[in-house]
Design an enzyme around this catalytic site. Sequence first.
Site, short mmCIF file in Angstrom:
data_model
loop_
_atom_site.label_atom_id
_atom_site.label_comp_id
_atom_site.label_asym_id
_atom_site.label_seq_id
_atom_site.Cartn_x
_atom_site.Cartn_y
_atom_site.Cartn_z
N ARG A 146 81.47 31.27 -11.62
CA ARG A 146 80.84 30.03 -11.19
C ARG A 146 81.78 29.27 -10.27
O ARG A 146 83.00 29.43 -10.35
CB ARG A 146 80.51 29.15 -12.40
CG ARG A 146 79.58 29.80 -13.42
CD ARG A 146 79.46 28.95 -14.68
NE ARG A 146 78.61 29.58 -15.68
CZ ARG A 146 79.04 30.40 -16.62
NH1 ARG A 146 80.33 30.71 -16.70
NH2 ARG A 146 78.20 30.92 -17.50
N HIS A 240 76.27 29.37 -5.91
CA HIS A 240 75.67 30.20 -6.96
C HIS A 240 74.97 31.43 -6.38
O HIS A 240 74.76 32.42 -7.09
CB HIS A 240 74.68 29.36 -7.78
CG HIS A 240 74.90 29.45 -9.26
ND1 HIS A 240 76.07 29.03 -9.86
CD2 HIS A 240 74.12 29.95 -10.25
CE1 HIS A 240 75.98 29.24 -11.17
NE2 HIS A 240 74.82 29.80 -11.42
N HIS A 266 77.76 35.14 -19.69
CA HIS A 266 76.51 34.72 -20.33
C HIS A 266 76.62 34.93 -21.83
O HIS A 266 76.96 36.03 -22.28
CB HIS A 266 75.33 35.55 -19.81
CG HIS A 266 74.90 35.17 -18.43
ND1 HIS A 266 74.14 36.01 -17.63
CD2 HIS A 266 75.08 34.04 -17.70
CE1 HIS A 266 73.90 35.41 -16.47
NE2 HIS A 266 74.46 34.22 -16.49
N TYR A 275 68.13 39.47 -13.79
CA TYR A 275 68.56 40.24 -12.62
C TYR A 275 68.00 41.66 -12.63
O TYR A 275 67.86 42.28 -11.59
CB TYR A 275 70.09 40.28 -12.55
CG TYR A 275 70.72 38.92 -12.41
CD1 TYR A 275 70.51 38.13 -11.29
CD2 TYR A 275 71.53 38.41 -13.42
CE1 TYR A 275 71.08 36.88 -11.16
CE2 TYR A 275 72.12 37.16 -13.30
CZ TYR A 275 71.89 36.40 -12.17
OH TYR A 275 72.45 35.17 -12.05
#
Length: 294
Positions: A146, A240, A266, A275
């Site tokens: 991030r 992002h 995650h 994804y």
Amino acid sequence: MEKVIENFIAYMREAKKASQNTEISYERDLKKLARYLRKQKIMDFSEVTKTDLQGYLKELQKENLALSTISRNIASIRALYHYMIRTGKMQEDPSETLKPPKLEKKMPEILSVEEVDRLLKQPNLNTPKGIRDNAMMELMYATGMRVSELIHLQITDINLQMGYVICHDSEKERIIPIGNVSRNAILQYMEHSRGFFVKNKKESSLFTNCSGKSMSRQGFWKVLKGYAVDAGIHRDITPHTLRHSFAVHMLQNGADVKSVQEMLGHSDISSTQIYLGMNVARMRDVYMKAHPRH
């Protein structure tokens, strides 16, 4: 009811340190609720029942508001009643059964491999700024971290000899491997660029702005936007976008979901599985274009 709203907003500001935007949203949502309640001949928040709130929720839905707006209204109402119970103005919470509508997960914006390649070729490697920008973007695409994690990296978080970076998120640390391209970009930055910006030897941030202070989110966003324009990428990309692109490209090239989940940090694998859907969509697109008997 206005006085209750006023006191609640003051409580959120002073005790909860709510942002100004949050205060404005709470006040707007609760004044709208108050107007609805008056039409129902209800003059005090403490008289409201679960049925009254369910009726209000149906009114919001009739207005064809965005699901996110309805969810925010529910959050405002629940925050108000938590406050009223906390301050002894009510014994039971009529908002506890209110459930926000399920928000559809939007497919994140991603770049193609070719677009990423164009983007990463934009920095001028003959300038300290270009070397720094190249290192930041290469590292972000190499790890999928991030932007908040990128800008908070310390010099001690990078191990170039072993080829990994220690990434700190809000809950824990995770180790992410980095490839030779990213490793070399950081090495060039450390040897030929960082000293140009950083004059204070005590500064431990890995990436800094031109003043030698820690890079900000906005600073990196501006860097990325500038190079996207230079690369002829006219979509509205954000930091992002590189994270999303990393995840999809890893899966397209055979990485397993569990490994990508760990690299992204995650806690729930369902966050990573979105994804996979994008991967399948791309494969179908390739099939339809390439198979002679589609």
